[in-house]
Design a protein around this motif. Sequence first.
Motif, PDB file in Angstrom:
ATOM      1  N   PHE A  30      53.602  54.083  50.631  1.00 41.17           N
ATOM      2  CA  PHE A  30      52.630  53.224  49.542  1.00 41.17           C
ATOM      3  C   PHE A  30      53.396  51.853  49.663  1.00 41.17           C
ATOM      4  O   PHE A  30      54.627  51.758  49.685  1.00 41.17           O
ATOM      5  N   THR A  31      52.699  50.895  49.299  1.00 44.06           N
ATOM      6  CA  THR A  31      53.316  49.508  48.911  1.00 44.06           C
ATOM      7  C   THR A  31      52.427  49.036  47.784  1.00 44.06           C
ATOM      8  O   THR A  31      51.210  49.008  47.499  1.00 44.06           O
ATOM      9  N   ILE A  32      53.307  48.747  46.619  1.00 45.56           N
ATOM     10  CA  ILE A  32      52.776  47.938  45.565  1.00 45.56           C
ATOM     11  C   ILE A  32      52.983  46.481  45.535  1.00 45.56           C
ATOM     12  O   ILE A  32      53.961  45.950  46.167  1.00 45.56           O
ATOM     13  N   SER A  33      51.922  45.815  45.011  1.00 40.18           N
ATOM     14  CA  SER A  33      51.993  44.399  45.280  1.00 40.18           C
ATOM     15  C   SER A  33      50.875  43.838  44.089  1.00 40.18           C
ATOM     16  O   SER A  33      50.361  44.598  43.270  1.00 40.18           O
ATOM     17  N   LYS A  34      51.217  42.417  43.795  1.00 35.13           N
ATOM     18  CA  LYS A  34      50.642  41.820  42.690  1.00 35.13           C
ATOM     19  C   LYS A  34      49.726  40.444  43.158  1.00 35.13           C
ATOM     20  O   LYS A  34      50.504  39.826  43.974  1.00 35.13           O
ATOM     21  N   ASP A  35      48.749  40.229  42.537  1.00 33.60           N
ATOM     22  CA  ASP A  35      48.078  38.890  42.618  1.00 33.60           C
ATOM     23  C   ASP A  35      48.176  38.249  41.479  1.00 33.60           C
ATOM     24  O   ASP A  35      47.178  38.582  40.501  1.00 33.60           O
ATOM     25  N   ALA A  36      49.350  37.260  40.897  1.00 32.36           N
ATOM     26  CA  ALA A  36      49.157  36.863  39.847  1.00 32.36           C
ATOM     27  C   ALA A  36      47.977  35.962  39.158  1.00 32.36           C
ATOM     28  O   ALA A  36      47.567  35.922  38.248  1.00 32.36           O
TER      29      ALA A  36
END
Length: 124
Positions: A67-73
């Motif tokens: 799994f990979t968590i990421s964000k798009d501010a």
Amino acid sequence: VQLQASGGGLVQAGGSLRLSCAASGRAFSSNAMGWFRQAPGKEREFVAAIRRSGGYTYYADSVKGRFTISKDAAKNTVFLQMNSLKPDDTAVYYCAFTYGILSSVRDVNQYNGWGQGTQVTVSS
């Protein structure tokens, strides 16, 4: 509504899904955002989290490497890319935000607000 989760569904073992969590208001200005999951008859458990500042990530051992968590501010959105899914990953997945201390980011009790949950079902 401060958190809106989406992207769950039914997938075969070995497949992939991408969950999204759209944040509004104070949710996205929190210290960190996380994903938790809860299977029937089990307690809610930590999956992954990401710091607002710097983007440092945390993972449960059971999902590390898959799994990979990421964000798009710019879009105030946090993602959870889930690969190599297993039947044991079947659960309702919740996103959440915390203003708590980052050393406790894996602690469900540290979180201040929760999304509505999205069902992920992995068939064998």
